[in-house]
Scaffold this motif. Structure first.
Motif, short mmCIF file in Angstrom:
data_model
loop_
_atom_site.label_atom_id
_atom_site.label_comp_id
_atom_site.label_asym_id
_atom_site.label_seq_id
_atom_site.Cartn_x
_atom_site.Cartn_y
_atom_site.Cartn_z
N GLU A 71 0.84 -1.21 0.00
CA GLU A 71 0.00 0.00 0.00
C GLU A 71 0.87 1.26 0.00
N HIS A 72 1.96 1.22 0.75
CA HIS A 72 2.88 2.37 0.79
C HIS A 72 3.50 2.61 -0.58
N ARG A 73 3.92 1.53 -1.24
CA ARG A 73 4.52 1.68 -2.58
C ARG A 73 3.52 2.29 -3.56
N VAL A 74 2.26 1.87 -3.48
CA VAL A 74 1.23 2.42 -4.37
C VAL A 74 1.05 3.91 -4.10
N ARG A 75 0.97 4.28 -2.82
CA ARG A 75 0.82 5.70 -2.48
C ARG A 75 2.01 6.51 -2.99
N MET A 76 3.21 5.98 -2.81
CA MET A 76 4.41 6.71 -3.25
C MET A 76 4.44 6.82 -4.77
N ALA A 77 4.01 5.79 -5.48
CA ALA A 77 4.00 5.83 -6.94
C ALA A 77 3.04 6.91 -7.43
N ARG A 78 1.94 7.11 -6.74
CA ARG A 78 0.99 8.15 -7.13
C ARG A 78 1.56 9.54 -6.91
N ARG A 79 2.44 9.70 -5.95
CA ARG A 79 3.01 11.01 -5.64
C ARG A 79 4.14 11.40 -6.58
N LEU A 80 4.82 10.41 -7.15
CA LEU A 80 5.98 10.70 -8.00
C LEU A 80 5.52 11.13 -9.38
N PRO A 81 6.29 11.98 -10.03
CA PRO A 81 5.97 12.33 -11.42
C PRO A 81 6.12 11.10 -12.30
N PRO A 82 5.52 11.12 -13.50
CA PRO A 82 5.56 9.94 -14.37
C PRO A 82 6.97 9.44 -14.64
N GLY A 83 7.93 10.32 -14.79
CA GLY A 83 9.31 9.89 -15.02
C GLY A 83 10.23 10.68 -14.12
N ILE A 84 11.20 10.04 -13.58
CA ILE A 84 12.16 10.75 -12.74
C ILE A 84 13.17 11.39 -13.67
N PRO A 85 13.43 12.70 -13.53
CA PRO A 85 14.38 13.36 -14.43
C PRO A 85 15.77 12.75 -14.32
N ALA A 86 16.49 12.77 -15.43
CA ALA A 86 17.85 12.22 -15.45
C ALA A 86 18.76 13.11 -14.62
N GLN A 87 19.82 12.52 -14.11
CA GLN A 87 20.79 13.28 -13.34
C GLN A 87 21.59 14.17 -14.28
N ARG A 88 22.12 15.27 -13.72
CA ARG A 88 23.00 16.11 -14.54
C ARG A 88 24.23 15.28 -14.91
N GLY A 89 24.66 15.46 -16.12
CA GLY A 89 25.82 14.71 -16.56
C GLY A 89 25.44 13.38 -17.18
N ALA A 90 24.14 13.10 -17.31
CA ALA A 90 23.71 11.87 -17.96
C ALA A 90 24.08 11.96 -19.44
N PRO A 91 24.29 10.86 -20.13
CA PRO A 91 24.81 10.88 -21.51
C PRO A 91 24.02 11.78 -22.45
N GLU A 92 22.68 11.77 -22.42
CA GLU A 92 21.94 12.58 -23.38
C GLU A 92 22.13 14.08 -23.13
N GLU A 93 22.27 14.49 -21.88
CA GLU A 93 22.50 15.90 -21.58
C GLU A 93 23.93 16.28 -21.93
#
Length: 119
Positions: free
Chosen positions: A82-104
């Motif tokens: 239940e906690h994982r489901v609640r947390m999944a609802r709170r997070l944005p659809p995709g977690i932004p990539a870290q700075r310095g990731a290959p595409e950036e």
């Protein structure tokens, strides 16, 4: 085992659970009575006291402890799910990539960092 200098009465007052046990002194004077109560349970004068302490100290034995443990573990799993489901609802659809990731890094003309190996 009463290894201190407390009288039997003081020892039983300080340690209330021993009211259901033979208390041995350093001189081992109670060993014979202890062995006799083990060998001949009919003469065990402390059986009723142990039965009285069993429930508050050891909890009920029905259902068996393995069943109670399993039910408790499954209950914790449900709470975690239940906690994982609640947390999944709170997070944005995709977690932004870290700075310095290959595409950036490629877009900025910088050298890309090697991704960390999967564990």
């Amino acid at each position: 085992m009463n290894t201190g200098e407390l009288s039997q009465e003081q020892f039983r007052e300080v340690f209330p659970t021993v009211r259901a046990a033979e208390v041995l002194a350093p001189d081992a004077a109670g060993v014979a009575a202890l062995l006799d109560s083990v060998r001949h349970s009919a003469g065990d004068g402390l059986a009723a006291a142990r039965a009285e302490l069993e429930l508050p100290l050891l909890r009920p034995s029905a259902p068996p402890s393995r069943t109670r443990f399993n039910e408790a573990a499954l209950g914790l799993c449900e709470v975690a799910d239940e906690h994982r489901v609640r947390m999944a609802r709170r997070l944005p659809p995709g977690i932004p990539a870290q700075r310095g990731a290959p595409e950036e890094a490629d877009a900025a003309g910088e050298e890309a960092l090697e991704p960390a190996p999967e564990a």
